[in-house]
Design a protein around this motif. Sequence first.
Motif, mmCIF file in Angstrom:
data_model
loop_
_atom_site.group_PDB
_atom_site.id
_atom_site.type_symbol
_atom_site.label_atom_id
_atom_site.label_comp_id
_atom_site.label_asym_id
_atom_site.label_seq_id
_atom_site.Cartn_x
_atom_site.Cartn_y
_atom_site.Cartn_z
ATOM 1 N N ARG A 25 0.821 -1.206 0.000
ATOM 2 C CA ARG A 25 0.000 0.000 0.000
ATOM 3 C C ARG A 25 0.863 1.268 0.000
ATOM 4 O O ARG A 25 0.496 2.274 -0.590
ATOM 5 C CB ARG A 25 -0.945 -0.005 1.221
ATOM 6 C CG ARG A 25 -1.588 -1.364 1.477
ATOM 7 C CD ARG A 25 -3.057 -1.443 1.250
ATOM 8 N NE ARG A 25 -3.650 -0.186 0.865
ATOM 9 C CZ ARG A 25 -4.129 0.728 1.703
ATOM 10 N NH1 ARG A 25 -4.105 0.531 3.003
ATOM 11 N NH2 ARG A 25 -4.662 1.819 1.248
ATOM 12 N N PHE A 26 2.033 1.199 0.674
ATOM 13 C CA PHE A 26 2.922 2.373 0.660
ATOM 14 C C PHE A 26 3.303 2.672 -0.791
ATOM 15 O O PHE A 26 3.342 3.835 -1.214
ATOM 16 C CB PHE A 26 4.234 2.141 1.426
ATOM 17 C CG PHE A 26 4.120 1.688 2.867
ATOM 18 C CD1 PHE A 26 2.940 1.795 3.583
ATOM 19 C CD2 PHE A 26 5.235 1.155 3.512
ATOM 20 C CE1 PHE A 26 2.870 1.370 4.909
ATOM 21 C CE2 PHE A 26 5.180 0.747 4.833
ATOM 22 C CZ PHE A 26 3.994 0.844 5.524
ATOM 23 N N VAL A 27 3.606 1.602 -1.524
ATOM 24 C CA VAL A 27 4.060 1.764 -2.910
ATOM 25 C C VAL A 27 2.937 2.363 -3.770
ATOM 26 O O VAL A 27 3.168 3.271 -4.565
ATOM 27 C CB VAL A 27 4.547 0.410 -3.479
ATOM 28 C CG1 VAL A 27 4.988 0.557 -4.929
ATOM 29 C CG2 VAL A 27 5.685 -0.150 -2.621
ATOM 30 N N GLU A 28 1.712 1.883 -3.555
ATOM 31 C CA GLU A 28 0.567 2.440 -4.300
ATOM 32 C C GLU A 28 0.436 3.941 -4.030
ATOM 33 O O GLU A 28 0.183 4.731 -4.939
ATOM 34 C CB GLU A 28 -0.744 1.767 -3.863
ATOM 35 C CG GLU A 28 -0.921 0.351 -4.367
ATOM 36 C CD GLU A 28 -2.000 -0.418 -3.568
ATOM 37 O OE1 GLU A 28 -2.020 -1.645 -3.707
ATOM 38 O OE2 GLU A 28 -2.788 0.208 -2.805
ATOM 39 N N MET A 29 0.597 4.308 -2.760
ATOM 40 C CA MET A 29 0.412 5.726 -2.409
ATOM 41 C C MET A 29 1.537 6.582 -2.960
ATOM 42 O O MET A 29 1.304 7.684 -3.439
ATOM 43 C CB MET A 29 0.294 5.881 -0.897
ATOM 44 C CG MET A 29 -1.040 5.328 -0.440
ATOM 45 S SD MET A 29 -1.239 5.367 1.317
ATOM 46 C CE MET A 29 -2.543 4.153 1.452
ATOM 47 N N PRO A 178 -6.208 7.230 9.746
ATOM 48 C CA PRO A 178 -5.747 5.859 9.520
ATOM 49 C C PRO A 178 -6.241 5.396 8.152
ATOM 50 O O PRO A 178 -7.414 5.591 7.835
ATOM 51 C CB PRO A 178 -6.423 5.054 10.633
ATOM 52 C CG PRO A 178 -7.488 5.910 11.198
ATOM 53 C CD PRO A 178 -7.268 7.329 10.757
ATOM 54 N N MET A 179 -5.365 4.861 7.336
ATOM 55 C CA MET A 179 -5.788 4.367 6.017
ATOM 56 C C MET A 179 -5.727 2.839 6.045
ATOM 57 O O MET A 179 -4.699 2.238 5.766
ATOM 58 C CB MET A 179 -4.890 4.956 4.937
ATOM 59 C CG MET A 179 -4.893 6.486 4.996
ATOM 60 S SD MET A 179 -3.703 7.233 3.903
ATOM 61 C CE MET A 179 -4.630 7.215 2.385
ATOM 62 N N ILE A 180 -6.837 2.269 6.476
ATOM 63 C CA ILE A 180 -6.928 0.808 6.632
ATOM 64 C C ILE A 180 -7.892 0.332 5.551
ATOM 65 O O ILE A 180 -9.096 0.332 5.750
ATOM 66 C CB ILE A 180 -7.431 0.453 8.051
ATOM 67 C CG1 ILE A 180 -6.518 1.104 9.103
ATOM 68 C CG2 ILE A 180 -7.499 -1.066 8.251
ATOM 69 C CD1 ILE A 180 -7.009 0.990 10.537
ATOM 70 N N GLN A 181 -7.342 0.044 4.397
ATOM 71 C CA GLN A 181 -8.194 -0.171 3.218
ATOM 72 C C GLN A 181 -7.735 -1.375 2.411
ATOM 73 O O GLN A 181 -6.601 -1.800 2.540
ATOM 74 C CB GLN A 181 -8.145 1.071 2.312
ATOM 75 C CG GLN A 181 -8.748 2.311 2.948
ATOM 76 C CD GLN A 181 -8.071 3.598 2.490
ATOM 77 O OE1 GLN A 181 -7.122 3.551 1.713
ATOM 78 N NE2 GLN A 181 -8.542 4.726 2.985
ATOM 79 N N GLY A 182 -8.634 -1.844 1.552
ATOM 80 C CA GLY A 182 -8.289 -2.944 0.662
ATOM 81 C C GLY A 182 -8.692 -4.283 1.255
ATOM 82 O O GLY A 182 -9.195 -4.353 2.375
ATOM 83 N N VAL A 248 -9.285 -16.209 -0.023
ATOM 84 C CA VAL A 248 -9.869 -15.362 -1.075
ATOM 85 C C VAL A 248 -9.351 -13.926 -0.949
ATOM 86 O O VAL A 248 -9.003 -13.276 -1.946
ATOM 87 C CB VAL A 248 -11.420 -15.411 -1.025
ATOM 88 C CG1 VAL A 248 -12.041 -14.326 -1.903
ATOM 89 C CG2 VAL A 248 -11.918 -16.791 -1.448
ATOM 90 N N ALA A 249 -9.253 -13.449 0.286
ATOM 91 C CA ALA A 249 -8.740 -12.082 0.494
ATOM 92 C C ALA A 249 -7.289 -11.976 0.027
ATOM 93 O O ALA A 249 -6.891 -10.974 -0.581
ATOM 94 C CB ALA A 249 -8.857 -11.700 1.968
ATOM 95 N N ILE A 250 -6.492 -12.998 0.315
ATOM 96 C CA ILE A 250 -5.090 -12.987 -0.108
ATOM 97 C C ILE A 250 -5.008 -12.961 -1.641
ATOM 98 O O ILE A 250 -4.249 -12.187 -2.223
ATOM 99 C CB ILE A 250 -4.326 -14.208 0.471
ATOM 100 C CG1 ILE A 250 -4.181 -14.068 1.991
ATOM 101 C CG2 ILE A 250 -2.953 -14.358 -0.186
ATOM 102 C CD1 ILE A 250 -3.582 -15.299 2.691
ATOM 103 N N MET A 257 -7.505 -7.364 -7.237
ATOM 104 C CA MET A 257 -8.898 -7.573 -7.642
ATOM 105 C C MET A 257 -9.778 -7.393 -6.410
ATOM 106 O O MET A 257 -9.291 -7.472 -5.286
ATOM 107 C CB MET A 257 -9.097 -9.024 -8.125
ATOM 108 C CG MET A 257 -8.550 -9.316 -9.509
ATOM 109 S SD MET A 257 -8.393 -11.100 -9.762
ATOM 110 C CE MET A 257 -10.091 -11.541 -10.148
ATOM 111 N N SER A 258 -11.080 -7.218 -6.629
ATOM 112 C CA SER A 258 -11.986 -7.235 -5.489
ATOM 113 C C SER A 258 -12.283 -8.700 -5.164
ATOM 114 O O SER A 258 -12.100 -9.590 -6.004
ATOM 115 C CB SER A 258 -13.283 -6.503 -5.829
ATOM 116 O OG SER A 258 -13.972 -7.226 -6.835
#
Length: 334
Positions: A25-29, A178-182, A248-250, A257-258
């Motif tokens: 997520r750090f990389v995405e941001m 807090p960015m707790i997402q995905g 499935v989450a992994i 993907m969702s």
Amino acid sequence: PRRILSGIQASGALHLGNYLGALKRFVEMQNAGDPCYVFVADMHAITVWQDPAKLTAQTREIAAAYLAAGLDPSKSVIFPQSAVPAHAELAWIFNCTARLGWLDRMTQFKEKSGKHKERSSVGLYTYPVLQAADILLYKATGVPVGEDQKQHLELTRDIAQKFNNDFGVPNFFPQPEPMIQGPATRVMSLRDGTAKMSKSDPSDLSRINLTDDAETIANKIKKAKSDMDVLPDTVEGLEGRPEAKNLVAIYAALADMSREAVLAEFGGQGFGGFKPKLAELAVSSMAPVTSEMRRLINDPAEIDRVLAKGAEQARETAQPVVDEVKKIVGFWQG
Ligand code: TYM
């Protein structure tokens, strides 16, 4: 723009939970263009005893993981926490802002200290105060973390607000989000879908380490606990099936993907079909990161250059803030 800040403790091997919940997520941001401060929390690591030589190696290892995952030192500031003395200075001041009652409620301390509270380090108790200092020192506004850090982020917001009120400096410290997402904010153990994947689990089969080779990764997924049923067509169908939900989450997090999209593809199939696909995906998405990590660890000079430059940039940002805090508090200026 948002100012993003986060860190990972230098206390042992990184696992898939750290990777999906934080690092990726750090990389995405960073790539979305937000300025990022990403550090190695070596001061947090020593709240439980660390072998000194290992601590240095683990610090470089986390830095290697940052770079291997795609953090770019020309876009992000990558540094060791202890190389910026202002973290410790601000933490002391916040020790005098935070209330005992607030810290007594911290569930992570309760978990980590276990039955031996009186034998825990004082640092372990005041750990979340140092975390608040890490964040507020840079006046960070967005903090990407996994779900287990939520309470520490709430404490950080309380400390910011109390400091601002106590000294009559409204809005001096911002309220960090807090960015707790995905899909992977809480990756669970591969052996028990009700326990968090963690470094401290005695079973190595419970987690995928960032240092595992392809064969090990594939084997751990093959051995992962699952159930006898086929995968459902909808996310609701995963309720009450913690292991299925986790796998499935992994998959969703690795494939960007969702979970809905994953189930649209695999709904109706059993684990005999799903697991090999998940193993393939895990190996193909992790292998470039792990091999680059290994290369970097063998070339510590490159890592050290990045950390030295990052430390200098971080000190430049932090110093004026801590100077101003000392003035606000009334410390002698000379
Ligand atoms: P740490 O080192 O325990 O974990 C680093 C990051 O990984 C996330 N994480 C997980 N995410 C999903 N599933 C899991 N099973 C999982 N396990 C860990 C954590 O939520 C975290 O985002 N106190 C912090 C380090 C820290 C920090 C900070 C973070 C120190 N100062 C300031 C943000 C801002 C910690 O111990 O993370």
